[in-house]
Design a protein around this motif. Structure first.
Motif, short mmCIF file in Angstrom:
data_model
loop_
_atom_site.label_atom_id
_atom_site.label_comp_id
_atom_site.label_asym_id
_atom_site.label_seq_id
_atom_site.Cartn_x
_atom_site.Cartn_y
_atom_site.Cartn_z
N ILE A 24 -12.52 -1.90 -0.45
CA ILE A 24 -11.40 -1.78 -1.37
C ILE A 24 -11.96 -1.75 -2.79
O ILE A 24 -12.69 -2.66 -3.18
CB ILE A 24 -10.41 -2.95 -1.21
CG1 ILE A 24 -9.81 -2.92 0.19
CG2 ILE A 24 -9.32 -2.88 -2.27
CD1 ILE A 24 -8.93 -4.11 0.51
N ARG A 64 -5.69 -1.59 -6.55
CA ARG A 64 -6.59 -1.55 -5.40
C ARG A 64 -6.47 -0.21 -4.70
O ARG A 64 -5.38 0.29 -4.51
CB ARG A 64 -6.26 -2.70 -4.45
CG ARG A 64 -6.48 -4.04 -5.11
CD ARG A 64 -5.85 -5.17 -4.35
NE ARG A 64 -6.03 -6.38 -5.15
CZ ARG A 64 -6.70 -7.44 -4.72
NH1 ARG A 64 -7.22 -7.45 -3.53
NH2 ARG A 64 -6.84 -8.48 -5.52
N TRP A 97 0.85 -1.20 0.00
CA TRP A 97 0.00 0.00 0.00
C TRP A 97 0.88 1.24 0.00
O TRP A 97 1.83 1.34 0.76
CB TRP A 97 -0.91 0.04 1.22
CG TRP A 97 -2.02 -0.96 1.20
CD1 TRP A 97 -2.14 -2.05 2.00
CD2 TRP A 97 -3.19 -0.96 0.36
NE1 TRP A 97 -3.29 -2.73 1.70
CE2 TRP A 97 -3.95 -2.08 0.70
CE3 TRP A 97 -3.63 -0.13 -0.66
CZ2 TRP A 97 -5.15 -2.39 0.07
CZ3 TRP A 97 -4.83 -0.44 -1.29
CH2 TRP A 97 -5.58 -1.55 -0.92
N LEU A 115 -11.48 -1.97 -6.79
CA LEU A 115 -10.58 -2.63 -7.73
C LEU A 115 -10.77 -2.02 -9.11
O LEU A 115 -11.89 -1.74 -9.51
CB LEU A 115 -10.89 -4.13 -7.82
CG LEU A 115 -10.89 -4.91 -6.52
CD1 LEU A 115 -11.29 -6.36 -6.78
CD2 LEU A 115 -9.53 -4.85 -5.87
N ALA A 171 -1.78 -5.32 -7.32
CA ALA A 171 -1.88 -6.72 -6.95
C ALA A 171 -1.22 -7.60 -8.02
O ALA A 171 -1.08 -7.18 -9.17
CB ALA A 171 -3.34 -7.11 -6.78
N THR A 178 -7.99 2.12 -1.31
CA THR A 178 -8.70 2.13 -0.04
C THR A 178 -8.38 3.44 0.68
O THR A 178 -7.56 4.22 0.22
CB THR A 178 -8.31 0.91 0.83
OG1 THR A 178 -9.21 0.83 1.94
CG2 THR A 178 -6.88 0.98 1.32
N THR A 199 -4.53 -6.04 -10.91
CA THR A 199 -5.56 -5.08 -10.52
C THR A 199 -4.91 -4.00 -9.68
O THR A 199 -3.89 -4.21 -9.03
CB THR A 199 -6.70 -5.72 -9.70
OG1 THR A 199 -6.16 -6.33 -8.53
CG2 THR A 199 -7.48 -6.74 -10.52
#
Length: 61
Positions: A41, A30, A6, A43, A24, A32, A28
């Protein structure tokens, strides 16, 4: 999840209202928020993420 990957937005100041982004292994992107990183979250795919960043930079949103 991908806690180590993150990254906090560079526009984030002090407080709990920050966007965190992680890439990821399945390609994808992500997103948040820092106040509840294990909560919701979003995507998206890399092309959509790039288009959003481009639009923000162009329009200074």
């Amino acid at each position: 999840m991908f806690a180590d990957s993150w990254q906090k937005s560079s526009y984030c100041g002090e407080g709990e209202s920050c966007v965190h982004v992680a890439a990821a292994p399945d390609r994808t992107v992500r997103l948040t928020e820092s106040s509840d990183p294990r909560g919701s979250i979003l995507l998206t795919d890399p092309d959509t993420w790039s288009a959003l960043l481009r639009a923000i930079k162009e329009n200074h949103v």
